[in-house]
Design an enzyme around this catalytic site. Structure first.
Site, PDB file in Angstrom:
ATOM      1  N   GLU A 163       1.044  -1.168  -0.082  1.00  0.00           N
ATOM      2  CA  GLU A 163       0.074   0.171  -0.106  1.00  0.00           C
ATOM      3  C   GLU A 163       0.995   1.160  -0.063  1.00  0.00           C
ATOM      4  OE1 GLU A 163      -1.886  -0.693   3.639  1.00  0.00           O
ATOM      5  OE2 GLU A 163      -3.563  -1.978   3.001  1.00  0.00           O
ATOM      6  N   LYS A 202       1.988   4.706   1.318  1.00  0.00           N
ATOM      7  CA  LYS A 202       2.309   5.024   2.612  1.00  0.00           C
ATOM      8  C   LYS A 202       1.962   6.617   2.361  1.00  0.00           C
ATOM      9  CE  LYS A 202       5.049   5.151   6.586  1.00  0.00           C
ATOM     10  NZ  LYS A 202       4.885   6.798   7.119  1.00  0.00           N
ATOM     11  N   ASP A 235       1.197  10.562   3.304  1.00  0.00           N
ATOM     12  CA  ASP A 235       1.839  11.156   4.288  1.00  0.00           C
ATOM     13  C   ASP A 235       0.833  12.466   4.928  1.00  0.00           C
ATOM     14  OD1 ASP A 235       3.770  12.520   5.929  1.00  0.00           O
ATOM     15  OD2 ASP A 235       4.897  13.567   4.254  1.00  0.00           O
ATOM     16  N   TYR A 288      -6.897   1.826   6.021  1.00  0.00           N
ATOM     17  CA  TYR A 288      -6.137   0.779   5.672  1.00  0.00           C
ATOM     18  C   TYR A 288      -5.731  -0.369   6.666  1.00  0.00           C
ATOM     19  CZ  TYR A 288      -2.981   4.138   7.955  1.00  0.00           C
ATOM     20  OH  TYR A 288      -2.459   4.793   9.011  1.00  0.00           O
ATOM     21  N   LYS A 320      10.831   3.599   3.058  1.00  0.00           N
ATOM     22  CA  LYS A 320      10.753   4.993   3.013  1.00  0.00           C
ATOM     23  C   LYS A 320      11.573   5.171   1.273  1.00  0.00           C
ATOM     24  CE  LYS A 320       9.235   6.587   6.546  1.00  0.00           C
ATOM     25  NZ  LYS A 320       9.589   7.889   7.322  1.00  0.00           N
ATOM     26  N   CYS A 327      11.299  48.467   4.929  1.00  0.00           N
ATOM     27  CA  CYS A 327      11.095  47.686   3.654  1.00  0.00           C
ATOM     28  C   CYS A 327      12.133  47.872   2.748  1.00  0.00           C
ATOM     29  CB  CYS A 327       9.659  48.386   3.396  1.00  0.00           C
ATOM     30  SG  CYS A 327       9.312  47.611   1.549  1.00  0.00           S
ATOM     31  N   CYS A 363      10.779  50.478  -0.124  1.00  0.00           N
ATOM     32  CA  CYS A 363      10.356  51.630   0.084  1.00  0.00           C
ATOM     33  C   CYS A 363      11.039  52.432   1.253  1.00  0.00           C
ATOM     34  CB  CYS A 363       8.896  51.913   0.167  1.00  0.00           C
ATOM     35  SG  CYS A 363       7.981  51.237   1.675  1.00  0.00           S
ATOM     36  N   CYS A 373       4.969  45.729   5.556  1.00  0.00           N
ATOM     37  CA  CYS A 373       5.236  46.857   5.390  1.00  0.00           C
ATOM     38  C   CYS A 373       3.935  47.711   5.172  1.00  0.00           C
ATOM     39  CB  CYS A 373       6.008  47.055   3.914  1.00  0.00           C
ATOM     40  SG  CYS A 373       5.989  48.853   3.211  1.00  0.00           S
ATOM     41  N   CYS A 425       4.136  51.816  -1.561  1.00  0.00           N
ATOM     42  CA  CYS A 425       5.111  50.915  -1.881  1.00  0.00           C
ATOM     43  C   CYS A 425       4.869  50.149  -3.027  1.00  0.00           C
ATOM     44  CB  CYS A 425       5.058  49.864  -0.625  1.00  0.00           C
ATOM     45  SG  CYS A 425       6.388  48.674  -0.725  1.00  0.00           S
TER      46      CYS A 425
HETATM   47  S1  IVH Z   1      -0.380   0.174   8.923  1.00  0.00           S
HETATM   48  C1  IVH Z   1       0.150  -1.745  12.649  1.00  0.00           C
HETATM   49  N1  IVH Z   1      -0.765   1.237   6.443  1.00  0.00           N
HETATM   50  O1  IVH Z   1       2.562   5.260   8.708  1.00  0.00           O
HETATM   51  C2  IVH Z   1      -0.145  -1.235  11.566  1.00  0.00           C
HETATM   52  N2  IVH Z   1       0.277   2.807   8.252  1.00  0.00           N
HETATM   53  O2  IVH Z   1       5.333   5.009  10.028  1.00  0.00           O
HETATM   54  C3  IVH Z   1       0.368   0.175  11.421  1.00  0.00           C
HETATM   55  N3  IVH Z   1       0.619   4.918   7.457  1.00  0.00           N
HETATM   56  O3  IVH Z   1       1.336   4.980  11.913  1.00  0.00           O
HETATM   57  C4  IVH Z   1      -0.280   1.109  10.628  1.00  0.00           C
HETATM   58  N4  IVH Z   1      -0.056   4.536   5.277  1.00  0.00           N
HETATM   59  O4  IVH Z   1       0.089   6.734  10.251  1.00  0.00           O
HETATM   60  C5  IVH Z   1      -0.308   1.454   7.731  1.00  0.00           C
HETATM   61  N5  IVH Z   1      -1.210   1.759   4.398  1.00  0.00           N
HETATM   62  C6  IVH Z   1      -0.843   2.208   5.583  1.00  0.00           C
HETATM   63  C7  IVH Z   1      -0.396   3.503   5.900  1.00  0.00           C
HETATM   64  C8  IVH Z   1       0.194   3.737   7.140  1.00  0.00           C
HETATM   65  C9  IVH Z   1       0.491   5.554   6.227  1.00  0.00           C
HETATM   66  C10 IVH Z   1       1.290   5.718   8.475  1.00  0.00           C
HETATM   67  C11 IVH Z   1       0.338   5.477   9.735  1.00  0.00           C
HETATM   68  C12 IVH Z   1       1.582   4.810  10.525  1.00  0.00           C
HETATM   69  C13 IVH Z   1       2.793   5.221  10.030  1.00  0.00           C
HETATM   70  C14 IVH Z   1       3.759   4.463  10.485  1.00  0.00           C
END
Ligand code: IVH
Length: 687
Positions: free
Chosen positions: A113, A115, A117, A224, A311, A405, A408, A423, A429
């Site tokens: 999945e 991730k 932000d 998720y 990451k 400024c 001006c 300003c 200005c």
């Molecule tokens: S699973 C025990 N699934 O990433 C399972 N987390 O670095 C825990 N996050 O705290 C989370 N997308 O806020 C899961 N598809 C995803 C996610 C996800 C983003 C975030 C979540 C978690 C953090 C961990």
């Protein structure tokens, strides 16, 4: 109407509006126009005001701004909210897979999945209804933010299908980049400083005290992780599919991968494609699909053994800070800008980065001559994330923020509790005056598209326009004296200015560029007060009585109109013949040429924007819908129209018309008008 009738209507309207919210925000397939939606919403609002006791707790009217003031209660999580272990390369990921295979034996099926932000949230549903939403907090307990979470349009607060009587589902709340930019543009247009990134706004929004403010933020959610007792599912993928079938929003990028090699292919694909997504993602979460195996693997003290995050590398670089310059915006807000030794990052050469304000400079303790770290994550604007202090030149001195400024020379001011310096010389200005002219002629204001940024600058610098009212005194002869100005262009400018006299009052008011008076506020003021004189003489109490007007805006308005120069400006704009009275009172009846007809608008047009096309159709009694169906009468087709829409229209025998056809339908012959200029932004931005 008696109470029984009202109940029937309220119940029906509530259900209908929820259904349309679901179609719009979850399925992205609306079946009614925004206008129609607003009409139904207003109807419900009215009935609820007459019979408040019949209003549903989760009524769509509350979702779009109930004004509930929140105090957040701390609540304990039913199950601990854990975090995830991180990996940063293929080797670490293969080690994770080895550990699992050692414990289990066979090749493992994983779910990958993206991730996102944002910020984690836990939702609890009881009998198909959202009962509670809690932030992660410290993992053991978090804040109850249910009222705020209810305002997220893509979140279903009432489920359908075969859901368990009680369950918890976790996910991420986030903001799309487009929504973030729109929000920021609105802030900039209203003279407020921009937000730094979508994640910060998303997390800040959930902590707002007033839910109606949260409702204005374009937040989204993706879910998720399903949790509950005795759930009948065997795999994580089944859980997610089930949640989707109950109407909950889950990611459509998720894939089941057989073995670690397939997982790695998923990572490689999204490392490239992630920049095309409309939101920020910082990695991929890899989970063992089988719930039985998840249980077997269990947890360490902090993280699950059955899942890990990979990451993506954030692109960062080191470069030298050559100088700090200061930009002055339309409202006088000062933005410090880092001038960098050019460095190549994520496909572009970075030369500048915003330092936001004096606090940020202090926080980073950044100084000219420093070697700095520059990062470009999902965000478009590069940022300075730190200083390499080991490389700091010996003679370096702390940065001293400017006191005057740069344009001006006026002494800068900083209001209590504000990060930005300003300003105060707003009418003298240069960048402020030029910015005000640019804002005034912008499409959403007076729409004088023959004057662009460069022309606004020239007109000011040549002394022809010192404030916006001077535009109306311009003559062709004045313009012809300018360099490279031909007869035709000069005439276009004069014509554009002339036409702007028909622009409705609310847009004139927006165009005046009063701090905090964005498009919506201008509309509210125009509706409530009707004309400029009433507004100019309104005291703070009167202003505070208007929907959406709070202390800050009321203060800004009274202080603006207390200045004799501004009173003078208003008189000059009036004398020039601008609309200084709300059209609502003088508006003529809607036309009915297109009554009963439903249109779908697709593509780009040369004579009008999509919004204008919609306005034209609706002004003649027609309806606009988002998708082609058997109820569609006409598809208004522009350039670059979606092929799916065209195909569906052809299949269903829907008539396909051009913008010229539309104009003839409403009895307006097409003139040999000059093609519209490419749209110019309402505001020039920093980068
Ligand atoms: S699973 C025990 N699934 O990433 C399972 N987390 O670095 C825990 N996050 O705290 C989370 N997308 O806020 C899961 N598809 C995803 C996610 C996800 C983003 C975030 C979540 C978690 C953090 C961990």
């Amino acid at each position: 109407m008696d109470k029984a009738q009202a109940k029937l209507q309220i119940d029906e309207l509530t259900a209908t509006l929820k259904e349309h919210n679901y179609r719009y925000y979850v399925l992205s397939e609306p079946t009614i126009s925004d206008l129609e939606f607003d009409r139904l919403l207003k109807q419900l609002e009215y009935l609820e005001s007459q019979f408040p006791e019949l209003a549903h707790a989760d009524s769509p009217t509350r979702i779009v701004g109930g004004g509930i003031v929140n105090e957040f209660e701390t609540v304990k999580h039913r199950r601990r909210m854990l975090s995830l272990g991180n990996t940063y390369n293929e080797t670490e990921l293969r080690e994770f897979d080895n550990r699992i295979r050692k414990a289990i034996g066979n090749e493992i099926e994983y779910v990958c999945e993206l991730k996102i932000d944002g910020l984690a949230i836990s939702l609890f549903y009881e009998n198909g209804k959202l009962a509670q939403a809690v932030t992660r907090g410290d993992g053991v307990q978090g804040d109850d933010v249910t009222a705020n979470v209810r305002t997220i349009r893509s979140l279903s607060t009432e489920l359908h299908g075969n859901y368990p009587p009680e369950f918890e589902i976790r996910g991420e709340i986030f903001m799309h980049r487009k929504g973030f930019e729109k929000l920021n543009n609105e802030r900039i247009a209203a003279g407020e400083p921009a937000y730094a990134n979508p994640r910060n706004v998303a997390s800040g929004s959930l902590k707002l005290k007033d839910s109606s403010e949260v409702a204005k933020r374009p937040l989204d959610i993706t879910l998720y992780h399903l949790l509950g007792d005795n759930l009948p599912y065997k795999t994580h993928a089944d859980c997610i599919d089930a949640a989707r079938s109950w109407g909950l929003k889950t990611a459509d990028t998720t894939e089941v991968c057989k073995g670690i090699d397939e997982v790695i292919r998923f990572l490689e694909k999204w490392d490239k494609k992630r920049h095309d997504l409309g939101f920020d993602t910082d990695g991929v979460v890899i989970k063992v699909n089988s719930l039985a195996l998840q249980e077997e693997l269990g947890y360490t003290a902090k993280v699950p053994r059955w899942a890990i995050a990979y990451k993506f590398q954030t692109e960062s670089a080191t470069t030298r800070l050559l100088d700090i310059t200061y930009q002055v915006g339309r409202t006088g807000a000062i933005t410090p800008v880092a001038e960098l030794e050019p460095v190549f990052l994520l496909g572009t050469t970075v030369k500048r980065a915003s330092l936001h304000n004096a606090n940020e400079i202090e926080r980073l303790d950044v100084r000219v001559g420093d070697l700095v770290f520059v990062e470009k994550g999902g965000e478009i604007i590069p940022k300075i994330t730190g200083v390499d202090f080991s490389q700091r030149p010996e003679n370096s001195l702390p940065t001293k923020y400017i006191a005057h400024c740069p344009e001006c020379g006026t002494a800068l001011v900083r209001k209590e509790n504000e990060a930005q310096h300003y300003c105060p010389n707003e009418d003298g200005c240069a960048p402020q005056v030029i910015g005000k002219i640019e804002h005034f002629v912008a499409r959403k204001a007076l729409n004088i598209d023959s004057i662009g940024s460069e022309m606004a600058k020239t007109l000011y610098k040549q002394g022809l326009v010192k404030d916006i009212s001077d535009l109306y005194a311009l003559k062709t002869e004045d313009l012809l004296k300018l360099e490279r100005m031909g007869e035709k262009s000069a005439q276009n400018i004069i014509d554009g200015i002339q036409q702007s006299k028909n622009v409705p009052f609310e847009r004139v008011l927006f165009g005046m560029g009063i701090r905090y008076v964005g498009e919506t506020v201008a509309k509210k003021l125009a509706q409530a007060l009707g004309n400029i004189d009433t507004l100019m003489h309104a005291d703070k109490e009167t202003l505070l009585g208007i929907d959406e007007i709070g202390d800050v805006i009321a203060e800004s308005l009274t202080s603006y109109f207390s200045e004799p120069e501004h009173q003078n400006l208003v008189e000059k704009l009036k004398a020039a013949g601008l609309q200084m009275e709300s059209a609502a009172k003088t508006q003529t009846q809607k036309g009915s040429t297109l009554a009963g007809l439903t249109f779908v608008i697709s593509g780009v047009f040369s004579r009008m924007s999509r919004d204008e096309a919609k306005e034209i159709i609706e002004a003649q009694g027609g309806k606009c819908s988002g998708s082609v169906s058997s109820k569609t009468d006409y598809l208004l087709a522009g350039e670059g129209m979606g092929p799916a829409k065209l195909e569906k229209a052809t299949q269903l025998g829907v008539k396909i018309i051009s913008e010229d056809d539309l104009m003839s339908m409403i009895g307006e012959t097409t003139s040999a008008s000059t093609p519209a200029e490419p749209e110019k932004p309402a505001q020039t931005t920093l980068f």
